[in-house]
Design a protein around this motif. Structure first.
Motif, PDB file in Angstrom:
ATOM      1  N   TYR A 145       0.801  -1.262  -0.080  1.00 16.45           N
ATOM      2  CA  TYR A 145       0.052   0.352   0.118  1.00 16.45           C
ATOM      3  C   TYR A 145       1.230   0.889   0.137  1.00 16.45           C
ATOM      4  O   TYR A 145       2.115   1.454   0.413  1.00 16.45           O
ATOM      5  N   LEU A 146       0.526   2.237  -0.962  1.00 17.23           N
ATOM      6  CA  LEU A 146       0.790   3.576  -0.556  1.00 17.23           C
ATOM      7  C   LEU A 146       1.461   4.459   0.284  1.00 17.23           C
ATOM      8  O   LEU A 146       2.204   4.667   0.091  1.00 17.23           O
ATOM      9  N   ILE A 171      -6.131  14.424 -17.067  1.00 15.23           N
ATOM     10  CA  ILE A 171      -5.937  14.062 -15.314  1.00 15.23           C
ATOM     11  C   ILE A 171      -4.229  14.424 -15.104  1.00 15.23           C
ATOM     12  O   ILE A 171      -3.888  14.486 -16.196  1.00 15.23           O
ATOM     13  N   LEU A 172      -4.145  14.346 -14.108  1.00 22.34           N
ATOM     14  CA  LEU A 172      -2.902  14.788 -13.558  1.00 22.34           C
ATOM     15  C   LEU A 172      -2.099  14.199 -12.927  1.00 22.34           C
ATOM     16  O   LEU A 172      -2.783  13.425 -11.463  1.00 22.34           O
ATOM     17  N   VAL A 173      -0.900  13.064 -13.362  1.00 20.76           N
ATOM     18  CA  VAL A 173      -0.776  12.237 -13.088  1.00 20.76           C
ATOM     19  C   VAL A 173       0.810  12.770 -12.462  1.00 20.76           C
ATOM     20  O   VAL A 173       1.489  13.077 -12.757  1.00 20.76           O
ATOM     21  N   GLU A 174       1.333  12.414 -11.031  1.00 25.58           N
ATOM     22  CA  GLU A 174       2.892  12.868 -10.321  1.00 25.58           C
ATOM     23  C   GLU A 174       3.837  11.837 -10.744  1.00 25.58           C
ATOM     24  O   GLU A 174       3.264  10.099  -9.792  1.00 25.58           O
ATOM     25  N   THR A 175       4.368  11.431 -10.818  1.00 18.94           N
ATOM     26  CA  THR A 175       5.601  10.318 -11.123  1.00 18.94           C
ATOM     27  C   THR A 175       6.839  10.768 -10.130  1.00 18.94           C
ATOM     28  O   THR A 175       7.873  11.791 -10.925  1.00 18.94           O
ATOM     29  N   THR A 176       6.924  10.314  -9.704  1.00 16.66           N
ATOM     30  CA  THR A 176       8.881   9.861  -8.617  1.00 16.66           C
ATOM     31  C   THR A 176      10.349   9.427  -9.433  1.00 16.66           C
ATOM     32  O   THR A 176      10.006   8.377  -9.057  1.00 16.66           O
ATOM     33  N   LEU A 177      11.062   9.568  -9.641  1.00 14.26           N
ATOM     34  CA  LEU A 177      12.100   9.057 -10.164  1.00 14.26           C
ATOM     35  C   LEU A 177      13.268   9.319  -8.797  1.00 14.26           C
ATOM     36  O   LEU A 177      13.494  10.738  -8.597  1.00 14.26           O
ATOM     37  N   ASN A 208       7.616   1.299  -9.702  1.00 17.05           N
ATOM     38  CA  ASN A 208       6.003   0.917  -8.582  1.00 17.05           C
ATOM     39  C   ASN A 208       4.861   0.818  -8.965  1.00 17.05           C
ATOM     40  O   ASN A 208       4.675   2.468  -8.669  1.00 17.05           O
ATOM     41  N   ILE A 209       4.202   0.293  -9.883  1.00 16.81           N
ATOM     42  CA  ILE A 209       2.778   0.986 -10.120  1.00 16.81           C
ATOM     43  C   ILE A 209       1.164   0.324  -9.198  1.00 16.81           C
ATOM     44  O   ILE A 209       1.473  -0.452  -8.886  1.00 16.81           O
ATOM     45  N   TYR A 210       0.948   1.808  -8.563  1.00 16.43           N
ATOM     46  CA  TYR A 210      -0.139   1.657  -7.530  1.00 16.43           C
ATOM     47  C   TYR A 210      -1.783   2.039  -8.909  1.00 16.43           C
ATOM     48  O   TYR A 210      -2.149   2.735  -9.688  1.00 16.43           O
ATOM     49  N   GLY A 226      10.788   4.219 -10.429  1.00 14.15           N
ATOM     50  CA  GLY A 226      10.546   5.148 -10.125  1.00 14.15           C
ATOM     51  C   GLY A 226       8.724   4.693  -9.320  1.00 14.15           C
ATOM     52  O   GLY A 226       8.335   3.751  -9.388  1.00 14.15           O
ATOM     53  N   VAL A 227       7.955   5.601  -8.980  1.00 11.80           N
ATOM     54  CA  VAL A 227       6.481   5.689  -8.845  1.00 11.80           C
ATOM     55  C   VAL A 227       5.557   5.799  -9.057  1.00 11.80           C
ATOM     56  O   VAL A 227       5.612   6.913  -8.697  1.00 11.80           O
ATOM     57  N   LEU A 228       4.731   5.374  -9.123  1.00 10.18           N
ATOM     58  CA  LEU A 228       3.135   6.346  -9.518  1.00 10.18           C
ATOM     59  C   LEU A 228       1.840   6.163  -9.423  1.00 10.18           C
ATOM     60  O   LEU A 228       2.548   4.314  -8.936  1.00 10.18           O
ATOM     61  N   GLU A 229       0.180   6.582  -8.747  1.00  3.84           N
ATOM     62  CA  GLU A 229      -0.484   5.612  -8.695  1.00  3.84           C
ATOM     63  C   GLU A 229      -1.307   6.519  -9.970  1.00  3.84           C
ATOM     64  O   GLU A 229      -1.849   7.501 -10.442  1.00  3.84           O
ATOM     65  N   ALA A 230      -1.486   5.459 -10.583  1.00  5.43           N
ATOM     66  CA  ALA A 230      -2.357   4.827 -12.055  1.00  5.43           C
ATOM     67  C   ALA A 230      -3.895   4.854 -11.747  1.00  5.43           C
ATOM     68  O   ALA A 230      -4.135   4.235 -12.036  1.00  5.43           O
ATOM     69  N   ASN A 231      -4.893   6.191 -11.394  1.00  5.49           N
ATOM     70  CA  ASN A 231      -5.825   5.525 -11.005  1.00  5.49           C
ATOM     71  C   ASN A 231      -6.802   5.397 -12.484  1.00  5.49           C
ATOM     72  O   ASN A 231      -8.014   5.317 -11.957  1.00  5.49           O
ATOM     73  N   PHE A 232      -5.899   5.915 -13.699  1.00  2.62           N
ATOM     74  CA  PHE A 232      -6.897   6.056 -14.870  1.00  2.62           C
ATOM     75  C   PHE A 232      -6.689   4.789 -15.597  1.00  2.62           C
ATOM     76  O   PHE A 232      -7.910   5.002 -17.035  1.00  2.62           O
ATOM     77  N   ILE A 233      -6.197   3.738 -15.282  1.00  3.58           N
ATOM     78  CA  ILE A 233      -6.288   2.666 -16.337  1.00  3.58           C
ATOM     79  C   ILE A 233      -6.730   1.052 -15.065  1.00  3.58           C
ATOM     80  O   ILE A 233      -6.647   1.375 -13.234  1.00  3.58           O
ATOM     81  N   GLU A 234      -7.752   0.491 -15.475  1.00  3.50           N
ATOM     82  CA  GLU A 234      -7.653  -0.273 -14.396  1.00  3.50           C
ATOM     83  C   GLU A 234      -7.550  -1.731 -14.635  1.00  3.50           C
ATOM     84  O   GLU A 234      -6.328  -2.390 -15.333  1.00  3.50           O
ATOM     85  N   PRO A 235      -7.239  -2.693 -13.184  1.00  2.60           N
ATOM     86  CA  PRO A 235      -6.288  -3.412 -13.373  1.00  2.60           C
ATOM     87  C   PRO A 235      -6.993  -4.898 -13.432  1.00  2.60           C
ATOM     88  O   PRO A 235      -8.007  -4.753 -13.682  1.00  2.60           O
TER      89      PRO A 235
END
Length: 633
Positions: A348-349, A392-398, A412-414, A439-448
């Motif tokens: 969990y992120l 939508i705005l998605v922030e990715t930390t590298l 790590n895609i959450y 890198g880490v990001l939370e991709a709520n715009f695509i479905e698991p």
């Protein structure tokens, strides 16, 4: 002929539909009189009055205890269940329970589903979920316990949980959505599961028990999924049975549960509610699956505070590996493959504030890899949602891992705070560019996907993959010198540009695209050249992770965009290999020059030595002549 007189319709629970987070019966309807509620073949069953009455048991595990072989049996003839004046309805054969569970290739993915259900209960007041090994009192075999102190499930929710496709999770923050996770996850871990739940809804306190037993269904030759369940009203501080049908039906359900569950008496069943307190849920998975060697798939013995995947842990045997391999295997990106504690620490992120996962008596310490990254950078990505013009705005930390340069890399895609793809490598296999970049990001715009170990292969997914690759290359280009790697020489940059331009001219179907990552490249590592040749492959195909951990693609969408992207990636790989070969060539030329200089020096030294030798020979000859003259003079 007059129709045969029938008994009143009996309420049954059949797995025609259900949910992983709720809990309740899928379809309640009519059934033949010879199949009472709960699915036993007895039309009458005595009421069990004594709380200590022990039901004679046919309890014994299935012959095949390996999960991947448990579905290998012949399906018998299906008998019609339609009563007079009714339409036939589709049923779910017990074999489907196993087939459905095969969506979980990785056992930890199944455990994560059950943890998700407990985490979703935070909104109902849950403060913890316990995961532990207990022992089956029937045969002292290990069983897996999941227990949370959430809101619990009333009889209706329990029946939905035990059915297929029911899901009441509509919140944007909840993880489950398909109504299938409870069945797939529990059946992936063991052949049988029993659920105890207490709940208080609208001033009515209830406790319920449900049994989903693949062993029972197989042993009794059922051709439909029968789930015995019993409920109690505890509003007045004693357990009053709640009758959905007749008293005989309720007793038949109880008798079946006592015969096929780990608990032989009604008192044993009731004692399971003592540590649930006023609300919560306890899930016990028993008859755990074995691996192909006949050993339990889950290893509880090597670490008293962890649960290990036996086969994955054996693959990580470090007895004969070098120092670099040992360092890599000690990293969480490797350990999460076989250590449940490592996996749940990054599952969990966002860190919980008033909730904890207690694994074998010790809380799991959540780990955020962002806290250990060096030279981190936040990059924004604005995907356009499919079918709309909305962005939508998605922030990715590298950043670089603390041991960079290192082979550890990936994203790590959450999704909705839950890890879906750990350490997803988007760069080409065999390429050293991007090593050490995480890198880490939370991709709520695509479905698991259904197993929540990968994403559905949509156009948004492929666009995300392309964008992440560009992020890695751009970051590598601007930051590799910070970890001691050498920028790419200008003449090699120009060479690479020429090669890409020539390749694109020869492939007119591929759109010309800007080349990324030209400005930096690691110092030549000649040992990696051969591996690059062998490892050339399309970057859309990853090595199986963790899933598996990291998981292979379960589907593909072949269109012009993907073909162009794949071809462009192949060009990048070829160009990179050429650069490595040029570097080797330059190194060989330099060595050749040095060797020529050495040869010249040695030849000169040889000439000098010859002159000295001739001089010494001349002097020696002169001395001999003088000596002879003295003797005869």
């Amino acid at each position: 002929m007059s129709p045969k007189q029938e008994k009143p319709p009996i309420e049954v629970v059949e797995l025609d539909s259900s949910d992983d987070e709720d809990a309740g019966v899928s379809v309640v309807g009519k059934r033949k009189p010879d199949m009472p509620h709960g699915g036993t073949s007895l039309s009458k069953s005595p009421v069990i009055e004594s709380p200590n009455a022990i039901v004679p048991s046919n309890y014994r595990p299935l012959e095949s205890r390996s999960f991947w072989k448990a579905g290998n049996f012949e399906v018998g003839r299906i008998k019609s269940t339609a009563m007079h004046g009714e339409l036939e309805h589709a049923r779910v054969h017990p074999k489907f329970l196993h087939s459905n569970a095969t969506s979980h290739k990785w056992a930890f993915g199944a455990i994560a589903e059950l943890l998700d259900n407990a985490v979703d209960e935070i909104s109902s007041g849950a403060t913890c979920v316990k995961v532990d090994r207990i022992y089956n009192p029937r045969d002292n075999s290990p069983a897996l316990l999941f227990q949370d102190d959430g809101g619990g499930m009333d009889p209706e929710r329990l029946r939905k949980c035990m059915s297929l496709g029911y899901s009441s999770k509509t919140s944007n923050s909840t993880i489950g959505q398909y109504g299938n996770g409870f069945k797939t996850s529990t059946m992936r871990l063991g052949a049988d599961v029993i659920v105890f739940s207490r709940s208080s809804q609208s001033g009515r306190a209830t406790q319920s028990i449900g049994l989903l037993s693949y062993t029972f269904l197989r042993r009794t030759g059922q051709d439909d999924v029968i789930v015995p369940m019993i409920d109690f009203d505890i509003s007045d501080h004693w357990a009053e049975p709640i009758l959905c049908g007749s008293q005989d039906d309720w007793s038949t359900n109880l008798k079946t549960i006592l015969e096929w569950s780990p608990f032989a008496t009604k008192m044993d069943l009731m004692q399971q509610f003592e540590d649930i307190k006023s609300h919560g849920t306890k899930i016990i998975v028993y008859n755990l699956w074995l691996n192909d060697e006949g050993i339990y798939e889950l290893n509880f013995d090597d670490d008293d505070e962890d649960i290990m995947l036996r086969d994955e842990a054996n693959c990580g045997n470090t007895s004969k590996t070098n120092k670099r391999a040992l360092e890599q295997q000690s990293h969480i990106s490797y350990r999460l493959r076989y250590s449940l504690r490592a996996y749940t620490s990054i599952l969990y992120l966002k860190k919980f504030t008033n909730f904890s996962i207690i694994l074998r008596g010790k809380p799991v310490e959540q780990f955020n890899i962002l806290e250990e990254l060096k030279h981190s950078k936040v990059i924004t990505y604005r995907p356009q949602l499919a079918g709309t013009s909305k962005e939508i705005l998605v922030e990715t930390t590298l950043g670089f891992v603390k041991d960079a340069p290192s082979p550890v890399c990936g994203f790590n895609i959450y999704h909705k705070n839950r890890l879906i793809r750990p350490f997803w490598k988007v760069t080409a296999d065999g390429s050293s560019k991007g090593n050490g970049v995480v890198g880490v990001l939370e991709a709520n715009f695509i479905e698991p996907a259904h197993d929540k170990q990968d994403f559905e292969r949509s156009s948004l997914f492929f666009k995300l993959e392309t964008r992440l690759k560009q992020m890695v290359m751009d970051y590598w280009k601007g930051h590799c010198h910070l970890i001691g790697l050498k920028p790419l020489e200008p003449h090699l940059q120009n060479l690479l540009r020429e090669q890409v331009d020539n390749a694109q001219i020869q492939s007119p179907t591929i759109d010309r695209q800007p080349v990324t990552g030209l400005a930096a490249h690691p110092r030549p590592d000649f040992r990696s050249v051969q591996s690059e040749k062998v490892g050339r492959t399309n970057s859309n195909r990853e090595l199986p992770a963790v899933q598996p951990i990291t998981g292979n693609a379960t589907g593909s969408v072949k269109n012009d965009t993907q073909i162009a992207s794949s071809s462009c990636m192949s060009i990048d790989q070829i160009c990179e290999e050429n650069i490595q070969l040029f570097r080797r060539c330059e190194s060989y030329i330099q060595r050749e020059t040095e060797l020529k200089r050495t040869i010249e020096e040695l030849e000169k030294e040889l000439e000098d030595t010859k002159k000295k030798s001739a001089d010494l020979s001349s002097r020696l000859e002169s001395q001999k002549k003088l000596k002879l003259l003295k003797q005869f003079g």
